[in-house]
Enzyme design. Structure first.
Site, PDB file in Angstrom:
ATOM      1  N   ARG A  37      10.567  -5.217  12.098  1.00  0.00           N
ATOM      2  CA  ARG A  37       9.945  -4.825  10.752  1.00  0.00           C
ATOM      3  C   ARG A  37      10.365  -6.022  10.053  1.00  0.00           C
ATOM      4  O   ARG A  37       9.545  -6.654   9.279  1.00  0.00           O
ATOM      5  CB  ARG A  37      10.227  -3.616  10.039  1.00  0.00           C
ATOM      6  CG  ARG A  37       9.780  -2.460  10.796  1.00  0.00           C
ATOM      7  CD  ARG A  37       8.118  -2.469  10.381  1.00  0.00           C
ATOM      8  NE  ARG A  37       7.979  -2.080   9.116  1.00  0.00           N
ATOM      9  CZ  ARG A  37       6.574  -2.134   8.662  1.00  0.00           C
ATOM     10  NH1 ARG A  37       5.608  -2.514   9.211  1.00  0.00           N
ATOM     11  NH2 ARG A  37       6.513  -1.659   7.424  1.00  0.00           N
ATOM     12  N   ASP A  55      17.175   2.314   9.773  1.00  0.00           N
ATOM     13  CA  ASP A  55      16.024   3.148   9.590  1.00  0.00           C
ATOM     14  C   ASP A  55      16.473   4.581   8.772  1.00  0.00           C
ATOM     15  O   ASP A  55      17.662   5.271   9.259  1.00  0.00           O
ATOM     16  CB  ASP A  55      16.023   3.605  11.310  1.00  0.00           C
ATOM     17  CG  ASP A  55      14.933   4.814  11.089  1.00  0.00           C
ATOM     18  OD1 ASP A  55      14.416   5.505  10.092  1.00  0.00           O
ATOM     19  OD2 ASP A  55      14.328   5.132  12.247  1.00  0.00           O
ATOM     20  N   ASN A  81      12.383   2.439  -3.135  1.00  0.00           N
ATOM     21  CA  ASN A  81      10.905   2.568  -2.986  1.00  0.00           C
ATOM     22  C   ASN A  81      10.517   3.269  -1.508  1.00  0.00           C
ATOM     23  O   ASN A  81       9.532   3.711  -1.331  1.00  0.00           O
ATOM     24  CB  ASN A  81      10.623   1.142  -2.994  1.00  0.00           C
ATOM     25  CG  ASN A  81       8.974   0.841  -2.331  1.00  0.00           C
ATOM     26  OD1 ASN A  81       8.069   1.176  -3.151  1.00  0.00           O
ATOM     27  ND2 ASN A  81       9.162   0.518  -1.218  1.00  0.00           N
ATOM     28  N   TYR A 152       5.436  16.719   1.030  1.00  0.00           N
ATOM     29  CA  TYR A 152       5.511  15.320   0.433  1.00  0.00           C
ATOM     30  C   TYR A 152       5.536  15.680  -1.096  1.00  0.00           C
ATOM     31  O   TYR A 152       6.620  15.138  -1.866  1.00  0.00           O
ATOM     32  CB  TYR A 152       4.058  14.715   0.648  1.00  0.00           C
ATOM     33  CG  TYR A 152       4.143  13.529  -0.396  1.00  0.00           C
ATOM     34  CD1 TYR A 152       4.827  12.310   0.209  1.00  0.00           C
ATOM     35  CD2 TYR A 152       3.262  13.364  -1.435  1.00  0.00           C
ATOM     36  CE1 TYR A 152       4.510  11.128  -0.644  1.00  0.00           C
ATOM     37  CE2 TYR A 152       3.284  12.119  -1.973  1.00  0.00           C
ATOM     38  CZ  TYR A 152       3.730  10.832  -1.757  1.00  0.00           C
ATOM     39  OH  TYR A 152       3.959   9.980  -2.346  1.00  0.00           O
ATOM     40  N   LYS A 156       8.934  14.516  -3.360  1.00  0.00           N
ATOM     41  CA  LYS A 156       8.752  13.803  -4.620  1.00  0.00           C
ATOM     42  C   LYS A 156       9.206  14.320  -5.806  1.00  0.00           C
ATOM     43  O   LYS A 156       9.790  13.523  -6.905  1.00  0.00           O
ATOM     44  CB  LYS A 156       7.351  13.217  -4.700  1.00  0.00           C
ATOM     45  CG  LYS A 156       6.771  12.173  -3.871  1.00  0.00           C
ATOM     46  CD  LYS A 156       7.928  10.697  -3.689  1.00  0.00           C
ATOM     47  CE  LYS A 156       7.362   9.935  -2.822  1.00  0.00           C
ATOM     48  NZ  LYS A 156       8.404   8.823  -2.744  1.00  0.00           N
ATOM     49  N   VAL A 183      -2.123   3.839  -5.034  1.00  0.00           N
ATOM     50  CA  VAL A 183      -2.276   2.257  -4.836  1.00  0.00           C
ATOM     51  C   VAL A 183      -2.790   1.910  -3.415  1.00  0.00           C
ATOM     52  O   VAL A 183      -2.683   2.590  -2.527  1.00  0.00           O
ATOM     53  CB  VAL A 183      -0.900   1.729  -4.999  1.00  0.00           C
ATOM     54  CG1 VAL A 183      -0.946   0.042  -4.979  1.00  0.00           C
ATOM     55  CG2 VAL A 183      -0.233   2.085  -6.193  1.00  0.00           C
ATOM     56  N   THR A 185      -2.393   0.645  -0.401  1.00  0.00           N
ATOM     57  CA  THR A 185      -1.104   0.072   0.409  1.00  0.00           C
ATOM     58  C   THR A 185      -1.831   0.756   1.639  1.00  0.00           C
ATOM     59  O   THR A 185      -2.750   1.578   1.631  1.00  0.00           O
ATOM     60  CB  THR A 185       0.006   0.383  -0.033  1.00  0.00           C
ATOM     61  OG1 THR A 185       0.145   1.976   0.080  1.00  0.00           O
ATOM     62  CG2 THR A 185       0.485  -0.078  -1.371  1.00  0.00           C
TER      63      THR A 185
END
Length: 256
Positions: A37, A55, A81, A152, A156, A183, A185
């Site tokens: 990556r 990771d 992030n 999820y 958050k 966004v 992405t």
């Protein structure tokens, strides 16, 4: 100029924030999940102060990332992030945790505990955190049927609660949470209404700005404006209970 470490900065919001900060003359330490990556970062890597590898679903790698960052030196700001969206199943990390919990919740918790304490912390959350209340009875999804969207949202919510808890516990650190919006992405998809520049702006501003409006702590932000988070995230009792649970799961307790 500030030195900023950004997790998950090979693409998307993390890379956009890195590019914006570099363009303004700041120093940025990047993070990639793997060497492969890291090879996709391109010219951004040549402008950055380095790339750390690890990771974040694996506790050993999280510790290695912390060691790599600390070897560079104390960061002025850290932008947490990195994250995953709706995992198709619970999965299982080497430690037996749900992948979404490990990456979205445990990794920023562990990094915060192990990194040299910065002047500013910024945690990327989501407006969907408001659907995540009531998670502490089965934080790691060991008893409930797997629900990707719910998992999820809960992760958050944890991130917002963690940011606000640190603002209380560490008054010398500016700690805030950000909802960047939906966004465009890989995670958000091509039809998302928010462009990358808008999506990254608030976290970059909070990380380095000397604007008095940015020099605050314990806030939840959306597009440069303060908003009210979910009641549970803002509840000190919930924050303390969450920190206790995360300490039990990881074996790592945050310093006072």
């Amino acid at each position: 100029m500030a030195m900023v470490f950004i997790t998950g900065s090979t693409d998307g919001l993390g890379r956009a924030a890195a590019e914006a900060l570099l363009d303004c003359g700041h120093q940025v330490l990047l993070h990639a999940r793997s060497i492969q990556r890291a090879g996709t970062i391109g010219e951004v890597a040549s402008r950055a102060s380095g790339v750390v590898i690890g990771d974040l679903s694996k506790a050993a790698d999280v510790g290695a990332v912390a060691d790599q960052v600390n070897a560079v030196g104390r960061m002025d700001a850290i932008i947490h992030n990195a994250g995953v969206y709706t995992e198709p199943d619970r999965g299982s990390t080497p430690e037996g945790h749900a992948r979404s919990l490990a990456i979205n919740t445990l990794a920023p918790y562990l990094l915060t505990a192990r990194l040299d304490r910065p002047a500013r912390l910024v945690f990327i959350s989501s407006g969907l955190h408001r659907g995540g209340e009531g998670s502490l009875d089965d934080l790691d999804w060991t008893r409930r049927p797997w629900d990707p969207a719910r998992a999820y949202a809960e992760s958050k919510l944890h991130v917002v609660a963690l940011a606000l808890a640190l603002a209380r516990r560490w008054p010398s650190v500016l700690s805030n949470a950000v909802d960047p919006g939906w966004v465009r992405t890989k995670m958000g998809g091509a039809t998302a209404p928010v462009d990358l520049e808008t999506g990254q702006r608030t976290q970059s501003w909070l990380a380095v700005s000397e604007d008095p409006a940015a020099l605050v702590s314990g806030q939840y932000w959306h597009h440069l404006r303060r908003e009210r988070p979910a009641p549970q995230a803002a509840d000190p009792a919930f924050q303390d209970q969450l920190l206790a649970k995360l300490g039990e799961l990881t074996g790592v307790v945050l310093d006072a």
